[in-house]
Design a protein around this motif. Sequence first.
Motif, PDB file in Angstrom:
ATOM      1  N   PHE A  49       0.859  -1.178   0.000  1.00 35.20           N
ATOM      2  CA  PHE A  49       0.000   0.000   0.000  1.00 35.20           C
ATOM      3  C   PHE A  49       0.898   1.232   0.000  1.00 35.20           C
ATOM      4  CE2 PHE A  49      -2.825  -3.187   1.612  1.00 35.20           C
ATOM      5  CZ  PHE A  49      -4.108  -2.794   1.257  1.00 35.20           C
ATOM      6  N   LYS A  50       0.452   2.265  -0.710  1.00 35.87           N
ATOM      7  CA  LYS A  50       1.146   3.538  -0.698  1.00 35.87           C
ATOM      8  C   LYS A  50       0.110   4.648  -0.636  1.00 35.87           C
ATOM      9  CE  LYS A  50       4.169   6.833  -1.079  1.00 35.87           C
ATOM     10  NZ  LYS A  50       5.034   7.200   0.060  1.00 35.87           N
ATOM     11  N   ARG A  51       0.275   5.527   0.326  1.00 33.05           N
ATOM     12  CA  ARG A  51      -0.670   6.630   0.508  1.00 33.05           C
ATOM     13  C   ARG A  51       0.070   7.956   0.491  1.00 33.05           C
ATOM     14  NH1 ARG A  51      -1.513   2.649   4.192  1.00 33.05           N
ATOM     15  NH2 ARG A  51      -3.468   1.461   4.028  1.00 33.05           N
ATOM     16  N   PHE A  52      -0.535   8.943  -0.142  1.00 37.96           N
ATOM     17  CA  PHE A  52      -0.099  10.327  -0.040  1.00 37.96           C
ATOM     18  C   PHE A  52      -1.206  11.055   0.711  1.00 37.96           C
ATOM     19  CE2 PHE A  52       2.142   8.956  -3.929  1.00 37.96           C
ATOM     20  CZ  PHE A  52       3.440   9.276  -3.562  1.00 37.96           C
ATOM     21  N   GLY A  53      -1.045  11.185   2.022  1.00 31.48           N
ATOM     22  CA  GLY A  53      -2.133  11.747   2.819  1.00 31.48           C
ATOM     23  C   GLY A  53      -3.330  10.809   2.778  1.00 31.48           C
ATOM     24  N   ALA A  54      -4.480  11.356   2.388  1.00 33.93           N
ATOM     25  CA  ALA A  54      -5.692  10.535   2.301  1.00 33.93           C
ATOM     26  C   ALA A  54      -5.799   9.787   0.977  1.00 33.93           C
ATOM     27  CB  ALA A  54      -6.927  11.419   2.496  1.00 33.93           C
ATOM     28  N   LEU A  55      -4.914  10.116   0.017  1.00 33.21           N
ATOM     29  CA  LEU A  55      -4.986   9.495  -1.301  1.00 33.21           C
ATOM     30  C   LEU A  55      -4.234   8.169  -1.305  1.00 33.21           C
ATOM     31  CD1 LEU A  55      -5.776   9.672  -4.313  1.00 33.21           C
ATOM     32  CD2 LEU A  55      -3.605  10.878  -4.698  1.00 33.21           C
ATOM     33  N   GLU A  56      -4.918   7.094  -1.652  1.00 27.20           N
ATOM     34  CA  GLU A  56      -4.325   5.771  -1.714  1.00 27.20           C
ATOM     35  C   GLU A  56      -3.968   5.475  -3.164  1.00 27.20           C
ATOM     36  OE1 GLU A  56      -5.340   2.222   1.159  1.00 27.20           O
ATOM     37  OE2 GLU A  56      -6.739   2.245  -0.537  1.00 27.20           O
ATOM     38  N   VAL A  57      -2.673   5.451  -3.472  1.00 34.13           N
ATOM     39  CA  VAL A  57      -2.242   5.298  -4.864  1.00 34.13           C
ATOM     40  C   VAL A  57      -1.826   3.869  -5.193  1.00 34.13           C
ATOM     41  CG1 VAL A  57      -1.589   7.709  -5.166  1.00 34.13           C
ATOM     42  CG2 VAL A  57       0.085   6.090  -4.266  1.00 34.13           C
TER      43      VAL A  57
END
Length: 264
Positions: free
Chosen positions: A15-23
């Motif tokens: 899993f990779k997240r930028f803040g609330a965004l799950e990319v």
Amino acid sequence: MTAAPAPIIRVEHLFKRFGALEVLRDVSLTVARSEVLCVIGPSGSGKSTLLRAIAFLEPYSTGRIYIEDTLLGFVEQNGKLVPDRPRNIDRTRRHLGMVFQQFNLWPHMTTLRNVSEALVLVKRIARGAAEETARTMLAKVGLADKADTYPSRLSGGQQQRVAIARALAMEPQVLLFDEPTSSLDPELVGEVLQVMKQLAAEGMTMIVVTHEMGFAAEVADRVLFMDAGAIVEHGPANQLFRTPHSERLKQFLQTWKERNLIGL
């Protein structure tokens, strides 16, 4: 019965997240030695982020990535993952070479110096030996006569081939390509893809993020289709392109065919 060799790369529940965004959403995959894996999908689907995570240029949020059975980026302590030391991270990812969309060549250095410099600075190889290796790698990508040329005097295709030679000079076990032809004029794409085809034929393990469906269909052992940060479908190249199962992949391939006026 002989056990199958361990994969050279193993990604588990990434899993990779930028803040609330799950990319990246629960991505798992393996890559065997000498395998060519092509990763396709629409823009923004997480393809490049996945590749950068595998190279640990983009630290992942949760999950695990193993390179040659060694955990990359973290160590386990008391059942939890904690960041590893930079020296250990560099040692683990020394098996990887990466070729980016942009060539990232030093404009003030000749192609010979662009290819040899990391050998001198990182591997501490004597400059003469480093330049000998660089000349060999430039010849391998068809640029033996450009050793003394500066990047500004090269075409985009030639610059990307220098970037491939630079990656090869470090003797990686796996090459990661992040859309290596996306910055090139259409007439220059073929010369870069030809070098990549030759590397595949020689048994180089490769993960290629690409929009070049024809290349993926011809060269890939397996193709992985991503959308919205997740793996939607994967399988042998012929199977995935000829008989896609998911509606999302069928739609993606149909759109590509209509735009390129060509069948796979």
